[in-house]
Scaffold this motif. Structure first.
Motif, PDB file in Angstrom:
ATOM      1  N   LYS A  30      -7.091  -8.781 -12.643  1.00 56.85           N
ATOM      2  CA  LYS A  30      -6.813  -8.909 -11.153  1.00 56.85           C
ATOM      3  C   LYS A  30      -6.635  -7.412 -10.743  1.00 56.85           C
ATOM      4  O   LYS A  30      -6.838  -7.086  -9.366  1.00 56.85           O
ATOM      5  CB  LYS A  30      -5.673  -9.739 -10.863  1.00 56.85           C
ATOM      6  CG  LYS A  30      -5.879 -11.086 -11.188  1.00 56.85           C
ATOM      7  CD  LYS A  30      -4.587 -12.148 -11.103  1.00 56.85           C
ATOM      8  CE  LYS A  30      -4.824 -13.558 -11.473  1.00 56.85           C
ATOM      9  NZ  LYS A  30      -3.906 -14.125 -11.919  1.00 56.85           N
ATOM     10  N   GLN A  31      -6.411  -6.509 -11.633  1.00 57.67           N
ATOM     11  CA  GLN A  31      -6.091  -5.099 -11.202  1.00 57.67           C
ATOM     12  C   GLN A  31      -6.665  -4.388 -12.192  1.00 57.67           C
ATOM     13  O   GLN A  31      -6.858  -4.495 -13.422  1.00 57.67           O
ATOM     14  CB  GLN A  31      -4.531  -4.865 -11.358  1.00 57.67           C
ATOM     15  CG  GLN A  31      -4.181  -3.594 -10.965  1.00 57.67           C
ATOM     16  CD  GLN A  31      -2.626  -3.186 -10.938  1.00 57.67           C
ATOM     17  OE1 GLN A  31      -1.903  -4.247 -11.002  1.00 57.67           O
ATOM     18  NE2 GLN A  31      -2.257  -2.130 -10.713  1.00 57.67           N
ATOM     19  N   GLU A  72      -3.431   7.991 -11.843  1.00 60.91           N
ATOM     20  CA  GLU A  72      -2.922   6.808 -10.839  1.00 60.91           C
ATOM     21  C   GLU A  72      -4.380   6.244  -9.998  1.00 60.91           C
ATOM     22  O   GLU A  72      -4.196   5.585  -9.308  1.00 60.91           O
ATOM     23  CB  GLU A  72      -2.059   7.263  -9.593  1.00 60.91           C
ATOM     24  CG  GLU A  72      -0.587   7.630 -10.544  1.00 60.91           C
ATOM     25  CD  GLU A  72       0.134   7.921  -9.651  1.00 60.91           C
ATOM     26  OE1 GLU A  72       0.431   7.781  -8.474  1.00 60.91           O
ATOM     27  OE2 GLU A  72       1.341   8.842 -10.070  1.00 60.91           O
ATOM     28  N   ARG A  73      -5.469   6.776 -10.501  1.00 60.96           N
ATOM     29  CA  ARG A  73      -6.665   6.359  -9.886  1.00 60.96           C
ATOM     30  C   ARG A  73      -7.421   5.369 -10.712  1.00 60.96           C
ATOM     31  O   ARG A  73      -7.460   5.423 -11.696  1.00 60.96           O
ATOM     32  CB  ARG A  73      -7.571   7.686  -9.706  1.00 60.96           C
ATOM     33  CG  ARG A  73      -8.937   7.404  -9.129  1.00 60.96           C
ATOM     34  CD  ARG A  73      -9.978   8.603  -9.143  1.00 60.96           C
ATOM     35  NE  ARG A  73     -11.200   8.270  -9.132  1.00 60.96           N
ATOM     36  CZ  ARG A  73     -12.144   8.760  -9.275  1.00 60.96           C
ATOM     37  NH1 ARG A  73     -11.924  10.069  -9.853  1.00 60.96           N
ATOM     38  NH2 ARG A  73     -13.293   8.409  -9.396  1.00 60.96           N
ATOM     39  N   PRO A  74      -7.666   4.134 -10.002  1.00 58.86           N
ATOM     40  CA  PRO A  74      -8.343   3.226 -10.962  1.00 58.86           C
ATOM     41  C   PRO A  74      -9.779   3.825 -11.247  1.00 58.86           C
ATOM     42  O   PRO A  74     -10.298   4.862 -10.763  1.00 58.86           O
ATOM     43  CB  PRO A  74      -8.754   2.020  -9.701  1.00 58.86           C
ATOM     44  CG  PRO A  74      -7.683   2.306  -8.625  1.00 58.86           C
ATOM     45  CD  PRO A  74      -7.497   3.744  -8.691  1.00 58.86           C
ATOM     46  N   VAL A  75     -10.261   3.141 -12.361  1.00 66.28           N
ATOM     47  CA  VAL A  75     -11.465   3.665 -13.112  1.00 66.28           C
ATOM     48  C   VAL A  75     -12.684   3.510 -12.489  1.00 66.28           C
ATOM     49  O   VAL A  75     -13.624   4.092 -12.709  1.00 66.28           O
ATOM     50  CB  VAL A  75     -11.518   3.154 -14.623  1.00 66.28           C
ATOM     51  CG1 VAL A  75     -10.337   3.523 -15.277  1.00 66.28           C
ATOM     52  CG2 VAL A  75     -11.882   1.558 -14.360  1.00 66.28           C
ATOM     53  N   HIS A  76     -12.778   2.588 -11.533  1.00 65.47           N
ATOM     54  CA  HIS A  76     -14.195   2.143 -10.660  1.00 65.47           C
ATOM     55  C   HIS A  76     -14.132   3.100  -9.412  1.00 65.47           C
ATOM     56  O   HIS A  76     -13.153   3.817  -9.150  1.00 65.47           O
ATOM     57  CB  HIS A  76     -14.001   0.925 -10.226  1.00 65.47           C
ATOM     58  CG  HIS A  76     -13.233   0.567  -9.038  1.00 65.47           C
ATOM     59  ND1 HIS A  76     -11.721   0.608  -9.132  1.00 65.47           N
ATOM     60  CD2 HIS A  76     -13.526   0.303  -7.597  1.00 65.47           C
ATOM     61  CE1 HIS A  76     -11.221   0.238  -7.889  1.00 65.47           C
ATOM     62  NE2 HIS A  76     -12.181   0.107  -7.029  1.00 65.47           N
ATOM     63  N   ARG A  77     -15.510   3.200  -8.901  1.00 59.68           N
ATOM     64  CA  ARG A  77     -15.682   3.862  -7.640  1.00 59.68           C
ATOM     65  C   ARG A  77     -16.162   2.890  -6.523  1.00 59.68           C
ATOM     66  O   ARG A  77     -16.861   2.293  -6.877  1.00 59.68           O
ATOM     67  CB  ARG A  77     -16.649   4.984  -7.798  1.00 59.68           C
ATOM     68  CG  ARG A  77     -16.163   6.380  -8.696  1.00 59.68           C
ATOM     69  CD  ARG A  77     -16.976   7.147  -8.920  1.00 59.68           C
ATOM     70  NE  ARG A  77     -17.834   7.593  -7.403  1.00 59.68           N
ATOM     71  CZ  ARG A  77     -18.651   8.607  -7.422  1.00 59.68           C
ATOM     72  NH1 ARG A  77     -18.935   9.075  -8.521  1.00 59.68           N
ATOM     73  NH2 ARG A  77     -19.375   8.881  -6.431  1.00 59.68           N
ATOM     74  N   LYS A  78     -15.688   3.050  -5.580  1.00 58.66           N
ATOM     75  CA  LYS A  78     -15.943   1.880  -4.503  1.00 58.66           C
ATOM     76  C   LYS A  78     -17.290   2.238  -3.984  1.00 58.66           C
ATOM     77  O   LYS A  78     -18.098   1.282  -3.487  1.00 58.66           O
ATOM     78  CB  LYS A  78     -15.046   1.891  -3.224  1.00 58.66           C
ATOM     79  CG  LYS A  78     -13.647   1.354  -3.687  1.00 58.66           C
ATOM     80  CD  LYS A  78     -12.842   1.488  -2.281  1.00 58.66           C
ATOM     81  CE  LYS A  78     -11.368   1.055  -2.826  1.00 58.66           C
ATOM     82  NZ  LYS A  78     -10.577   1.113  -1.897  1.00 58.66           N
ATOM     83  N   ASP A  79     -18.007   3.466  -4.236  1.00 55.73           N
ATOM     84  CA  ASP A  79     -19.227   3.667  -3.778  1.00 55.73           C
ATOM     85  C   ASP A  79     -20.517   3.272  -4.815  1.00 55.73           C
ATOM     86  O   ASP A  79     -21.571   3.519  -4.609  1.00 55.73           O
ATOM     87  CB  ASP A  79     -19.630   5.107  -3.159  1.00 55.73           C
ATOM     88  CG  ASP A  79     -19.227   6.126  -4.585  1.00 55.73           C
ATOM     89  OD1 ASP A  79     -19.734   7.136  -4.328  1.00 55.73           O
ATOM     90  OD2 ASP A  79     -18.936   5.612  -5.721  1.00 55.73           O
TER      91      ASP A  79
END
Length: 89
Positions: A30-31, A72-79
């Protein structure tokens, strides 16, 4: 700020892998994890009451192959065009 394993353990990584986290709709997380995430695992044939469990200590890169230094940055990239949850080398 992330302290790379190459600095803290005085050796380079053992291998590179493409990592994909399943979406919640696929029965996955979920996260999304952040740099510093640890995952436990066992082989299907293991009896964890006698063998225990193992751990993987990954270091995540961004879509450009650069080590993510922000813890603190999630491992994915929204782009990302693939799935938004992929880590590729």
């Amino acid at each position: 700020m992330w302290n790379p394993y190459e600095n803290s353990r005085q050796h380079t990584h053992d291998f590179t892998i493409k990592y994909r986290f399943y979406t919640p709709e696929e029965g996955g997380r979920k996260q999304l994890p952040f740099q510093g995430y640890r995952c436990d695992f066992a082989y299907e044939s293991d009896d964890i009451t006698t063998t225990g469990i193992y751990a993987i200590h990954p270091e995540f890169e961004d879509g450009d192959g650069q080590l993510i230094m922000d813890t603190e940055r999630p491992v994915h990239r929204k782009d990302r065009r693939e799935c938004g949850f992929c880590l590729e080398k």
